[in-house]
Each structure stands twice: as structure tokens, then as C-alpha cells.
Write a protein that holds these residues in place. Sequence first.
Motif, mmCIF file in Angstrom:
data_model
loop_
_atom_site.group_PDB
_atom_site.id
_atom_site.type_symbol
_atom_site.label_atom_id
_atom_site.label_comp_id
_atom_site.label_asym_id
_atom_site.label_seq_id
_atom_site.Cartn_x
_atom_site.Cartn_y
_atom_site.Cartn_z
ATOM 1 N N ARG A 40 0.833 -1.207 0.000
ATOM 2 C CA ARG A 40 0.000 0.000 0.000
ATOM 3 C C ARG A 40 0.868 1.257 0.000
ATOM 4 O O ARG A 40 0.618 2.194 -0.760
ATOM 5 C CB ARG A 40 -0.917 -0.006 1.224
ATOM 6 N N PHE A 41 1.904 1.281 0.837
ATOM 7 C CA PHE A 41 2.809 2.433 0.880
ATOM 8 C C PHE A 41 3.497 2.631 -0.468
ATOM 9 O O PHE A 41 3.663 3.756 -0.925
ATOM 10 C CB PHE A 41 3.858 2.257 1.971
ATOM 11 N N ARG A 42 3.910 1.541 -1.108
ATOM 12 C CA ARG A 42 4.597 1.639 -2.388
ATOM 13 C C ARG A 42 3.700 2.305 -3.439
ATOM 14 O O ARG A 42 4.132 3.184 -4.182
ATOM 15 C CB ARG A 42 5.007 0.242 -2.850
ATOM 16 N N GLU A 43 2.438 1.919 -3.489
ATOM 17 C CA GLU A 43 1.510 2.504 -4.454
ATOM 18 C C GLU A 43 1.222 3.968 -4.141
ATOM 19 O O GLU A 43 1.146 4.797 -5.043
ATOM 20 C CB GLU A 43 0.204 1.708 -4.493
ATOM 21 N N ILE A 44 1.074 4.278 -2.872
ATOM 22 C CA ILE A 44 0.812 5.667 -2.486
ATOM 23 C C ILE A 44 2.017 6.546 -2.840
ATOM 24 O O ILE A 44 1.865 7.652 -3.353
ATOM 25 C CB ILE A 44 0.480 5.752 -0.981
ATOM 26 N N LEU A 45 3.220 6.055 -2.589
ATOM 27 C CA LEU A 45 4.429 6.812 -2.928
ATOM 28 C C LEU A 45 4.571 7.000 -4.434
ATOM 29 O O LEU A 45 4.936 8.072 -4.894
ATOM 30 C CB LEU A 45 5.666 6.109 -2.370
ATOM 31 N N ARG A 46 4.286 5.961 -5.212
ATOM 32 C CA ARG A 46 4.387 6.077 -6.666
ATOM 33 C C ARG A 46 3.443 7.142 -7.211
ATOM 34 O O ARG A 46 3.751 7.814 -8.186
ATOM 35 C CB ARG A 46 4.087 4.736 -7.328
ATOM 36 N N ALA A 47 2.283 7.280 -6.575
ATOM 37 C CA ALA A 47 1.316 8.273 -7.031
ATOM 38 C C ALA A 47 1.684 9.683 -6.561
ATOM 39 O O ALA A 47 1.487 10.655 -7.289
ATOM 40 C CB ALA A 47 -0.082 7.897 -6.532
ATOM 41 N N ALA A 48 2.217 9.810 -5.346
ATOM 42 C CA ALA A 48 2.411 11.132 -4.749
ATOM 43 C C ALA A 48 3.785 11.742 -5.014
ATOM 44 O O ALA A 48 3.895 12.962 -5.114
ATOM 45 C CB ALA A 48 2.170 11.058 -3.243
ATOM 46 N N LEU A 49 4.826 10.940 -5.115
ATOM 47 C CA LEU A 49 6.175 11.498 -5.237
ATOM 48 C C LEU A 49 6.398 12.366 -6.473
ATOM 49 O O LEU A 49 7.019 13.419 -6.358
ATOM 50 C CB LEU A 49 7.233 10.392 -5.177
ATOM 51 N N PRO A 50 5.936 11.980 -7.654
ATOM 52 C CA PRO A 50 6.196 12.860 -8.807
ATOM 53 C C PRO A 50 5.622 14.261 -8.649
ATOM 54 O O PRO A 50 6.223 15.241 -9.084
ATOM 55 C CB PRO A 50 5.515 12.121 -9.968
#
Length: 136
Positions: free
Chosen positions: A59-69
Motif C-alpha cells: 500500500r505504501f509503495r503505491e501511495i508513494l508512486r502516485a504522490a512522489l512525482p
Amino acid sequence: MAQVLTKRSDFLAANRGLRVARPGFVLLTRPNGGLGQRYGITVTKKIGNAVVRNRMKRRFREILRAALPQFGLADHDHVLIGRADGVERDFDTLGQELEHALERAKAGKGDPARGRRPRRGKRQIPNLRASGSAPS
């Protein structure tokens, strides 16, 4: 795309950076000297069994992929440390909390280091037997 942190030394370096705590996680950010956006995820064994920890990391990995850019800090390391409340939190709520935490980090507003003890140095342990108040 952001790179993944794999070395322990990178995680330890991020721990000396800015800290923003949320109910489901703690975000650590630290400049990395021009290496681009990098992220790491860690969840301790105190939080559930392996199935629960892996679900949290996914879940954290998906949230980071969406938010970091969009919200991530350029040339910084971002480390998410999972908390027990993060397992049961709604996915959208976690995403909003991460965006808020990244905005705070971008503004340089970290949380104070409440209750954190120094890592080194001799801690004083009172000698209870000398004072006569030792349990019998």
C-alpha cells in the motif's frame, strides 16, 4: 521515476533528516546530494505478521508512486516507517496524509523530537538497593 533505497546506511542517514509523523506512518526526508528522488519503506515486526507487513508495504509503495512525482522533494530521500494504525486506515486517507506530510516537509516544518532518547552515552540507572527502596 524514483529509485528505491536498498542500503541500510541510506535509511540511517534519512533518520537524521526531517521527521513528519502521521497516524499511519512517519515520513523521514533528507537531501541526498543530487541523486534524485529516492524512497524507502520499512515496517517493524512489532506490526502484525509477515502478511500484514507486506500488505502495508504494498500500500505504501503505491501511495508513494502516485504522490512522489507531484508532491515529492527533488533530490531528497523519502522513507516511510509504518505504524500500527496504518494497517486499518483507508487507502485514500493514507494518500491524503502522505500529501499533507510531503507539503509540510517541503515547507521545512518537521515534528519536534518528543520523547526520543539520545542514541549514545551512558544512561544513568538508579541504584535502588543503596537507597533502601528495593522491592523485597
